[in-house]
Design a protein around this motif. Sequence first.
Motif, PDB file in Angstrom:
ATOM      1  N   SER A   1       4.910   4.157   3.181  1.00 30.62           N
ATOM      2  CA  SER A   1       5.920   3.099   3.162  1.00 30.62           C
ATOM      3  C   SER A   1       6.109   2.529   4.552  1.00 30.62           C
ATOM      4  CB  SER A   1       7.247   3.622   2.605  1.00 30.62           C
ATOM      5  OG  SER A   1       7.787   4.599   3.471  1.00 30.62           O
ATOM      6  N   LEU A   2       6.553   1.293   4.589  1.00 27.86           N
ATOM      7  CA  LEU A   2       6.789   0.604   5.858  1.00 27.86           C
ATOM      8  C   LEU A   2       8.055  -0.223   5.730  1.00 27.86           C
ATOM      9  CD1 LEU A   2       5.493  -0.044   8.686  1.00 27.86           C
ATOM     10  CD2 LEU A   2       4.618  -2.123   7.617  1.00 27.86           C
TER      11      LEU A   2
ATOM     12  N   LYS B   1       6.749 -13.444   9.945  1.00 30.93           N
ATOM     13  CA  LYS B   1       5.471 -13.338  10.657  1.00 30.93           C
ATOM     14  C   LYS B   1       5.623 -12.503  11.916  1.00 30.93           C
ATOM     15  CE  LYS B   1       3.334 -17.653   9.068  1.00 30.93           C
ATOM     16  NZ  LYS B   1       2.821 -19.003   9.488  1.00 30.93           N
ATOM     17  N   LEU B   2       6.715 -12.741  12.630  1.00 35.59           N
ATOM     18  CA  LEU B   2       6.974 -11.998  13.858  1.00 35.59           C
ATOM     19  C   LEU B   2       7.162 -10.513  13.575  1.00 35.59           C
ATOM     20  CD1 LEU B   2       7.635 -11.774  16.858  1.00 35.59           C
ATOM     21  CD2 LEU B   2       9.949 -12.593  16.355  1.00 35.59           C
TER      22      LEU B   2
ATOM     23  N   PHE C   1       1.529  -4.742  10.437  1.00 38.47           N
ATOM     24  CA  PHE C   1       1.408  -4.632   8.981  1.00 38.47           C
ATOM     25  C   PHE C   1      -0.042  -4.759   8.526  1.00 38.47           C
ATOM     26  CE2 PHE C   1       1.383  -6.487   4.706  1.00 38.47           C
ATOM     27  CZ  PHE C   1       2.113  -5.536   4.021  1.00 38.47           C
ATOM     28  N   GLU C   2      -0.784  -5.657   9.142  1.00 35.18           N
ATOM     29  CA  GLU C   2      -2.165  -5.876   8.700  1.00 35.18           C
ATOM     30  C   GLU C   2      -2.999  -4.602   8.880  1.00 35.18           C
ATOM     31  OE1 GLU C   2      -5.083  -9.724   8.484  1.00 35.18           O
ATOM     32  OE2 GLU C   2      -3.530  -9.629  10.022  1.00 35.18           O
ATOM     33  N   GLU C   3      -2.715  -3.847   9.942  1.00 34.04           N
ATOM     34  CA  GLU C   3      -3.418  -2.579  10.131  1.00 34.04           C
ATOM     35  C   GLU C   3      -3.073  -1.590   9.023  1.00 34.04           C
ATOM     36  OE1 GLU C   3      -2.809  -0.883  13.996  1.00 34.04           O
ATOM     37  OE2 GLU C   3      -3.060  -2.821  15.022  1.00 34.04           O
ATOM     38  N   GLN C   4      -1.828  -1.666   8.550  1.00 30.61           N
ATOM     39  CA  GLN C   4      -1.387  -0.751   7.499  1.00 30.61           C
ATOM     40  C   GLN C   4      -2.090  -1.016   6.170  1.00 30.61           C
ATOM     41  OE1 GLN C   4       0.849   1.690   8.144  1.00 30.61           O
ATOM     42  NE2 GLN C   4       1.192   1.023  10.254  1.00 30.61           N
ATOM     43  N   LEU C   5      -2.689  -2.209   6.030  1.00 30.54           N
ATOM     44  CA  LEU C   5      -3.343  -2.571   4.774  1.00 30.54           C
ATOM     45  C   LEU C   5      -4.733  -1.957   4.618  1.00 30.54           C
ATOM     46  CD1 LEU C   5      -2.432  -6.382   4.521  1.00 30.54           C
ATOM     47  CD2 LEU C   5      -1.504  -4.506   3.151  1.00 30.54           C
ATOM     48  N   GLN C   6      -5.265  -1.377   5.680  1.00 27.99           N
ATOM     49  CA  GLN C   6      -6.614  -0.821   5.618  1.00 27.99           C
ATOM     50  C   GLN C   6      -6.710   0.268   4.550  1.00 27.99           C
ATOM     51  OE1 GLN C   6      -8.995  -2.362   7.427  1.00 27.99           O
ATOM     52  NE2 GLN C   6      -7.273  -3.665   8.057  1.00 27.99           N
TER      53      GLN C   6
ATOM     54  N   ALA D   1      -1.622  -9.681   2.222  1.00 19.02           N
ATOM     55  CA  ALA D   1      -2.354  -8.847   1.271  1.00 19.02           C
ATOM     56  C   ALA D   1      -3.412  -9.671   0.532  1.00 19.02           C
ATOM     57  CB  ALA D   1      -1.391  -8.220   0.278  1.00 19.02           C
ATOM     58  N   LYS D   2      -3.060 -10.920   0.224  1.00 17.14           N
ATOM     59  CA  LYS D   2      -3.990 -11.804  -0.481  1.00 17.14           C
ATOM     60  C   LYS D   2      -5.257 -12.030   0.332  1.00 17.14           C
ATOM     61  CE  LYS D   2      -4.051 -16.323  -2.797  1.00 17.14           C
ATOM     62  NZ  LYS D   2      -3.244 -17.561  -3.061  1.00 17.14           N
ATOM     63  N   GLN D   3      -5.097 -12.141   1.652  1.00 18.94           N
ATOM     64  CA  GLN D   3      -6.258 -12.331   2.530  1.00 18.94           C
ATOM     65  C   GLN D   3      -7.208 -11.142   2.468  1.00 18.94           C
ATOM     66  OE1 GLN D   3      -4.748 -13.216   6.469  1.00 18.94           O
ATOM     67  NE2 GLN D   3      -3.482 -14.893   5.714  1.00 18.94           N
ATOM     68  N   HIS D   4      -6.666  -9.971   2.135  1.00 15.74           N
ATOM     69  CA  HIS D   4      -7.486  -8.759   2.023  1.00 15.74           C
ATOM     70  C   HIS D   4      -7.797  -8.427   0.562  1.00 15.74           C
ATOM     71  CE1 HIS D   4      -7.145  -7.420   6.292  1.00 15.74           C
ATOM     72  NE2 HIS D   4      -6.063  -8.178   6.246  1.00 15.74           N
ATOM     73  N   ARG D   5      -7.469  -9.366  -0.336  1.00 15.01           N
ATOM     74  CA  ARG D   5      -7.737  -9.226  -1.776  1.00 15.01           C
ATOM     75  C   ARG D   5      -7.083  -7.976  -2.364  1.00 15.01           C
ATOM     76  NH1 ARG D   5     -14.111 -11.167  -2.249  1.00 15.01           N
ATOM     77  NH2 ARG D   5     -13.774 -13.249  -1.318  1.00 15.01           N
ATOM     78  N   ILE D   6      -5.861  -7.721  -1.916  1.00 11.91           N
ATOM     79  CA  ILE D   6      -5.098  -6.580  -2.423  1.00 11.91           C
ATOM     80  C   ILE D   6      -4.003  -7.095  -3.353  1.00 11.91           C
ATOM     81  CG2 ILE D   6      -3.632  -4.622  -1.805  1.00 11.91           C
ATOM     82  CD1 ILE D   6      -4.980  -4.666   0.961  1.00 11.91           C
ATOM     83  N   PRO D   7      -3.917  -6.602  -4.584  1.00 12.74           N
ATOM     84  CA  PRO D   7      -2.875  -7.061  -5.505  1.00 12.74           C
ATOM     85  C   PRO D   7      -1.483  -6.646  -5.020  1.00 12.74           C
ATOM     86  CG  PRO D   7      -4.063  -5.205  -6.445  1.00 12.74           C
ATOM     87  CD  PRO D   7      -4.811  -5.610  -5.203  1.00 12.74           C
TER      88      PRO D   7
END
Length: 378
Positions: free
Chosen positions: A38-39, A270-271, A278-283, A312-318
């Motif tokens: 969680s974040l 965004k900030l 957050f983007e790192e957390q999507l890995q 998430a959409k940019q990484h194709r994650i639902p």
Amino acid sequence: MKILVAVDSLKGSLSSIEANKAISEGLLKANPDFSVQSLPVADGGEGTVEALVYATGGQFVDSVVTGPLGQPVRARYGILGDKMTAVIEVAEACGLPLIPKEERNPLFTTTYGVGELILEAIEKGCRDFIIGLGGSATNDAGVGMLQALGYQFFTKAGELAGLGGAALKEISRIDMGKVPDKVKAAKFRVACDVNNPLYGLNGAAYIYGPQKGATPEMVLELDEGLRNFANVVLEQLSTDLQSISGAGAAGGLGAAFAGFLEAELESGVKLILELARFEEQLQGVDLVITGEGKLDGQTSMGKAPAGIALLAKQHRIPVIALAGDISEGNPSLHESGITAYFTIVGGPTSLEKAMNPETTRTNLQRTGEQIGRVLQLF
């Protein structure tokens, strides 16, 4: 399956951390083998300090500063994990909830305490600042904050200007000679999701003054003061406050931060997502669960769930979004990247009961568990 839970606070019910915990418990009840992380998240408003402190391994700092009516108030801010960056929500020092409804009057309320929080953080070694605007009870163009930071504002009679929105129309001269070098060296990034100018029909007084206790007569006086202040700043500092998008945010604090402290006014979500990495957390994540108290047409206009869904959409994650209330017919929610959205309320109930923290916690746990059971079908 790896699931990331990142829900904004459900205002009046649960914080982001509490909401994430409830959903995570429900998911693990359905399947203890899920990998759930969680974040805490926010969009620059309430919960920003908490989200960034936890995301960066920082610390909370409790302080006592001048409140919006000039009386001492307790305020909390955060110092991030780098020990050099402070995060401040202005509402902690000058927010509407600090004043009883019958005492709200933006002619007298001040942002002085915000400046005191900044000074304290500077003394603790902070040089970078993240500021969350929103929820202020003030309409003083941030002059109170600037006064606390050493800026001096004089009337035509040569006297120091007072506090509050009523003092703005008396200001005729600005002196920056006593501003400490540490203040001048500080860097500010401001979460601001409105584009209102400082004054005029779409400015701070007309748009936000009434909710802060201003009568129609007060709105006229406040707007006159904002206009006078902007004219003085333009004449003496060659800075056009009125041309700054978002200058009218938080009763004109946007103007003070951008015009005097050279701050960047940025999209709040965004900030926050950038600073929380957050983007790192999507890995490696298979599903993201997000949400907030209410999903509606405003969600796609800079709110946390939409910002999360777009990444998430940019990484194709639902992405599944949960909320206590969902308004009908929102194609923009899907367009922003939200795959599906659900209300957590099980049936007809009163608003008071629905927003009860224990009820909300139970509803989130139940919904999390049901999502988890569906996931096991695939």
